[in-house]
Design a protein around this motif. Structure first.
Motif, short mmCIF file in Angstrom:
data_model
loop_
_atom_site.label_atom_id
_atom_site.label_comp_id
_atom_site.label_asym_id
_atom_site.label_seq_id
_atom_site.Cartn_x
_atom_site.Cartn_y
_atom_site.Cartn_z
N GLN B 83 0.83 -1.33 0.07
CA GLN B 83 0.00 -0.05 -0.01
C GLN B 83 0.91 1.14 -0.02
OE1 GLN B 83 -2.93 -0.13 3.30
NE2 GLN B 83 -4.23 -1.70 2.33
N VAL B 84 0.45 2.09 -0.81
CA VAL B 84 1.18 3.53 -0.89
C VAL B 84 0.08 4.53 -0.56
CG1 VAL B 84 3.10 2.80 -2.35
CG2 VAL B 84 1.09 3.61 -3.36
N LEU B 85 0.43 5.43 0.07
CA LEU B 85 -0.72 6.62 0.61
C LEU B 85 -0.28 7.63 -0.44
CD1 LEU B 85 -2.97 7.66 2.29
CD2 LEU B 85 -1.32 8.31 3.98
N PRO B 107 -2.19 1.60 -4.19
CA PRO B 107 -2.42 3.19 -3.89
C PRO B 107 -3.84 3.53 -3.10
CG PRO B 107 -2.57 3.12 -6.13
CD PRO B 107 -2.44 1.79 -5.87
N LEU B 108 -3.66 4.13 -1.80
CA LEU B 108 -4.72 4.70 -1.15
C LEU B 108 -4.70 6.19 -1.74
CD1 LEU B 108 -3.73 3.31 2.64
CD2 LEU B 108 -5.41 2.30 0.44
N CYS B 139 3.39 9.19 -0.54
CA CYS B 139 3.95 9.92 -1.72
C CYS B 139 3.34 11.13 -1.65
CB CYS B 139 3.35 8.96 -3.04
SG CYS B 139 4.36 7.55 -3.19
N VAL B 140 4.43 12.12 -2.10
CA VAL B 140 3.79 13.65 -2.16
C VAL B 140 4.36 14.24 -3.44
CG1 VAL B 140 3.70 15.80 -0.86
CG2 VAL B 140 3.73 13.67 0.56
N LEU B 168 7.96 4.96 4.28
CA LEU B 168 8.84 5.73 3.55
C LEU B 168 8.18 7.09 3.16
CD1 LEU B 168 10.39 2.88 1.53
CD2 LEU B 168 11.79 3.95 3.26
N LEU B 169 9.03 8.04 3.03
CA LEU B 169 8.23 9.26 2.55
C LEU B 169 9.12 9.41 0.70
CD1 LEU B 169 6.90 12.12 2.48
CD2 LEU B 169 8.74 12.88 3.86
N PHE B 170 8.27 9.63 0.20
CA PHE B 170 8.65 9.91 -1.37
C PHE B 170 8.33 11.46 -1.60
CE2 PHE B 170 8.09 4.93 -2.62
CZ PHE B 170 9.33 4.78 -1.78
N ALA B 171 8.99 12.11 -2.33
CA ALA B 171 8.63 13.30 -2.75
C ALA B 171 9.20 13.49 -4.29
CB ALA B 171 9.48 14.44 -2.07
#
Lengths: 392, 392, 392, 392
Positions: B83-85, B107-108, B139-140, B168-171
């Motif tokens: 899952q990825v937010l 993806p959410l 993910c942002v 994890l934080l992806f930008a």
């Protein structure tokens, strides 16, 4: 670093020397890849590119290295776990096999000696043995850049037909396209993989998939998850000259110019030019008393010549000496032939005198590096070029 | 087609105008990407690139579009079905979500109105709800190129910390890097995605992943099959300045030049320059009586301004009129805002008078296209630029 | 016309091959030649240019061909009807004499055989005979581009001193500057004439006068009407880096780059490089059994080698065959040696392998054109280059 | 020096902005100017150049600045001491007069106020007075670059005919050619002087003489000593596309491209484009409450507009402020109007939005430099451009 006088001789088997016309094209201002002018420009490229692959079907352009186009061919047509039949023609066949493994396919890798092309008869036998058609694709490297051996793709197609096997046929023309004759439609290749920085005379950064109807059909039913490499979005957008994500605009400017140059010269002339330089090079190698890696004259490459140094000599030392003394880059021996061969690229934007500069650099380098050899290679090459002058 | 006098105004929010220094660099002869000079050259780039991302960790350069770097971030760290937010900040967030779906992730997708950045509080709530840590990544999109809204990545990081969640934080800094401040290390981003053709002032064709230690660790244990995008081979080769497959050599020449230019100017100066042009643009928009798409002044983008046309008007007609009459490309409304907004890019290699040409073209275009508006936008922008002249 | 594959070999003795660095510099946007940036830029050039002429005095840059700099030297220092002593070293000495005649001076033209440099002893004798000092200037072509013979300018100066004659000394370094050592101050030359397209590796379009104090004094009292070539306005403007009329801005960009390249390499290294290629070329000529036009080894030119074809052969036919078959331009025989010699330029941005390409083209061309010769020239050149590899 | 973001605005009245197509052409490798390809290439240029001058007679190309072409016109047709009638239209007319003096001619210089063109009636009167035809040439500056005033050359021709005077007519089109209509044959001009760096959109370094039959006849009998500028050798060589001395090869590449661009666009369209930008500029000037230097609307220049600053203000201070704050170069006031005017160039490769950037820079600069003025100039220009959009 201080100025090196004169032009570097980039005689690796790709990236090849990029002609000024292409370099000048590439440095034009980037344009809006979603504007109307781009659509028209891009459709012209997509149209003419088919002539180079000799296909009436679609050719996809990726903003990616050639390696990406290998991946694209597999993930668009196969499903995880599918068997693919590959032949160990050299380092690039090996890397393609590694890639297939990494992506979760099951390559059947037929061993080779790196001095011959893909064996059509052995492929036929393998396919005949594969009664339940577990093999989904046969992968052939048309011109093995690591060995200077050309595989006969038409023979492989005939072998597949003889075995009456439904596998797809994939051909890697990374280093052959635009240098050696290749017939996507005629030879019934299903996916042809290629790239920009060899016979197309461009910098690296673009790669290609030419696609048959059979491959397109496979792409509709296979189950491999994909996005960047996905053909469907590409083909849908390409219909009007656009792309699903930002294309490499400036390299496309160069591609336009390169296509014009190849089509102006005529592909047959381009191929003859490459053949002539390859023959001149081999005559030089023979005169030096060195051995060409490729064993079968029918499989000689017109793109590059891999040359064996005598036992106990280090080909990479020779290359370093030549780079240092004569500002020429030659190709290193890759993988199993590391240190044993050096490779002379004679492809792309190249002419008689640049070839002579190249071969002179090798002959002088052999002396400087104390590699046992005979003189006279340059003389033999000159004799051949003189005898055939004006024939391209 | 006949000569169009003067330079095209490429005022889409990327590809941005490529400065002559970069174009000239790109058209240098392609070099041997396996030779010693390349290694030295390439290491310098890899070193300086970190300064742009503000990280001490590695940055990987792909010969690929930005879309590829999205894919790379996911496949290197996550496993199929993870899952990825994601937050629906606009079209590019939506496309990233589609890509995640295509690649087999889950993806959410938190709905948004395309007029705000990613909501840190809602993200925090979602993460708090995710007791068993099914969400593996947040993910942002830092700067939504489709809307001109900047998400506060530092706030998202604080939200994640507050929720004590290990995702994890992806930008995505595709359109912010080199234009708007971004702090990979400071904000503890795990993978930063970016590309060449926006703030870096290059043509398209390169994309990037800046990688945290945590992401590197994830890459060692995740189970997604990958090859082209695989970090391991990249990092191993990059250590000595080389690449596992052919890099996009000529674009790297341009990258070297662009890094020099940004570092010569100083990143803070670069950001202030972008801020100033954005403010001037918004003052013009306000004077015209039009609405900026971005609702929250704290989230205004300094890269582009998306402008709503009045109800019943067609923004694409306006763009076509402007392209035809004034040879300027503006950004189209994408996805949900198609026809409702046009986007003015004010990023990259740009100066006061080019901005004034741009805004004049919009003001004149509004008249030509009969879009109801008031005059005076250009005057307001001039007033602001005059008042702040020399401050960048 | 159809694409010719590869780079043209421009092996005339100038214009020489322009390196990419210089070409890229030249295509930068033209700047305001009256703005402050230009002044700074231009002063740097005027400063560094003196190092190439080896003078502490001023060097003037004309937006003109080298021919204009000949004219400038005369009209700035002499008066109508003045006698000038010239030596018939070849075609360019002859043209300079014609020009002096046309401009209303009285050249005393000492006959020569086009195979020797200016005879210092004969010059001394002439000057001794000129009791009333009617001769106002002695003109010497340092490197005769038509013959490949270098005149010893220092010896001419010694001869003038020995004769105790007050004439000015003018040296034409059109094709020697930046390739062969030249010492404006040390040899007490009064006006040195030169141009951009030979050793300076630029396209044609700039020419130079380096000026001694004695020449400056003469320029204050002579009576020749002049404007474009007038030194006074130039020197007055140059003091702050400006010009009395529009300079050739883009060629100055190239000059800046060329000066950097020459000074980075070091002039002594540059001269040694030229010497080495000249020696290799002569060894090839000797091996072919052909004759070098220059008779005196002390006067061999390191810039070019003029080669006599056997009696009854047409050197221009050979050149046409080589241009057609091998895309190489060689220099034609000029004036009295028309058809009897061809000239090989080995100057400027040039390296070992380009020389070998050049000499191979000549050797192959001799065969194609059926010029009686022996093989082995290329081999001899390779032997010499190998033996001296790395010495530049 | 640190990177200045964006493109410099070069809005002096020449050198004008050089389009990319021309810059790219200029940086092609220098070719053999005595080889067969050059002859063909060069003949094409010499042919098409006539279309720009609107003549069927020869046009000579000098590797020199425009100043050289002034000199060439005089020395090829007149004899020392000849009288020439000139009109003081501004600084360039004054410089031409100085040049004529320096070269030993006797200019009759008719005083002017620098705000009007050459007075045809006064010229006619002078010629009528010259009963014994001492005046050998009438010299007119078509577009006075220092004042922005166009002299009516056709009227001058009519005045000469009315006076029945045999003098030659010389027209300086340095800054008008390719921007404002000029008719060499129709107006019976005898020598037209021009250069590369204005309407032809090239860097400086080439200049031109278009020559009538009458001028050619004069050149056969006049007694002025000359060599570099001599027409005879030029015309003899040009017949086959060659030059008596080395031409400025790379600038000729650019000229080829510029000719193509002008002819593709169509000269009438080119002129209309210039007229439109000039009118927009004057409307801005009027709105600012400033005065255009040119007094007679029939003589307004479409190439540049010279603007008077209010008494007590320093136009050069304004220019310095604008250069510093907005990276735009404007033309300085020359000679008698030093400090009193600034000049806005609106010629060459230029479009609506670049004009708006230019005028915005002036309007903002007027504020920054505290020059009393009214706002609204930019608005007036936009109104005019909008109203006339698409008309070029």
């Amino acid at each position: 670093m201080p100025h090196k006088s004169g032009r570097h001789f980039l005689q690796i088997p790709g990236p090849s020397n990029v002609p000024d016309r292409v370099l000048r094209a590439i440095d034009n201002p980037t344009m809006d890849h979603r504007g109307p002018d781009f659509g028209v420009f891009s459709q012209g490229i997509l149209h003419d590119l088919r002539k180079i692959f000799k296909t009436r079907g679609p050719v996809i352009i990726y903003p990616a290295s050639g390696t990406g186009a290998w991946e694209a061919a597999l993930v668009n047509t196969l499903s995880p776990g599918d068997q693919v039949l590959m032949s160990e023609t050299g380092q690039f066949a090996t890397l393609w096999c590694d890639l297939a493994n990494k992506l979760g396919f099951e390559p059947l890798f037929m061993e080779g000696d790196w001095r011959h092309g893909a064996p059509a008869d052995a492929i036929e036998a393998k396919l005949r043995d594969d009664k339940n058609h577990s093999i989904k694709a046969v992968c052939v490297v048309h011109n093995e850049t690591s060995t200077g051996v050309v595989s006969n793709v038409a023979n492989v197609r005939r072998a597949m037909d003889a075995a009456n096997h439904p596998a797809l046929l994939f051909a890697d023309t990374i280093s052959s396209l635009g240098s050696v004759d290749f017939e996507h439609d005629q030879w019934q290749v299903d996916v042809t993989i290629s790239c920009s920085q060899k016979g197309l005379m461009l910098p690296p950064g673009l790669s290609f998939n030419a696609i048959s109807d059979k491959a397109l059909a496979a792409a509709k039913s296979n189950s491999y998850a994909r996005s960047y490499w996905d053909w469907q979005a590409m083909l849908a957008n390409n219909a009007s000259g656009f792309y699903p994500y930002t294309p490499s605009t400036n390299l496309l400017y160069g591609l336009r110019e390169a296509l014009d140059m190849l089509l102006e010269e005529g592909l047959d002339n381009v191929f003859r030019r490459h053949d002539r330089y390859a023959e001149a090079t081999r005559r030089a190698v023979q005169a030096w008393g060195l051995e060409v890696l490729c064993k079968n004259p029918d499989e000689y490459s017109s793109v590059l010549t891999a040359v064996l140094v005598p036992d106990g000599q280090d080909a990479d030392h020779l290359r370093a000496v030549i780079l240092d003394a004569f500002d020429m880059s030659l190709g290193t021996g890759l993988g199993k032939v590391k240190g044993k061969v050096f490779r002379i690229g004679h492809l792309g934007d190249f002419n008689d005198l640049t070839l002579m500069g190249t071969l002179s650099g090798v002959e002088m380098g052999l002396s400087l590096a104390d590699i046992p050899h005979q003189k006279g290679g340059v003389d033999q090459a000159m004799a051949y070029l003189t005898e055939t002058a004006g024939r391209t």
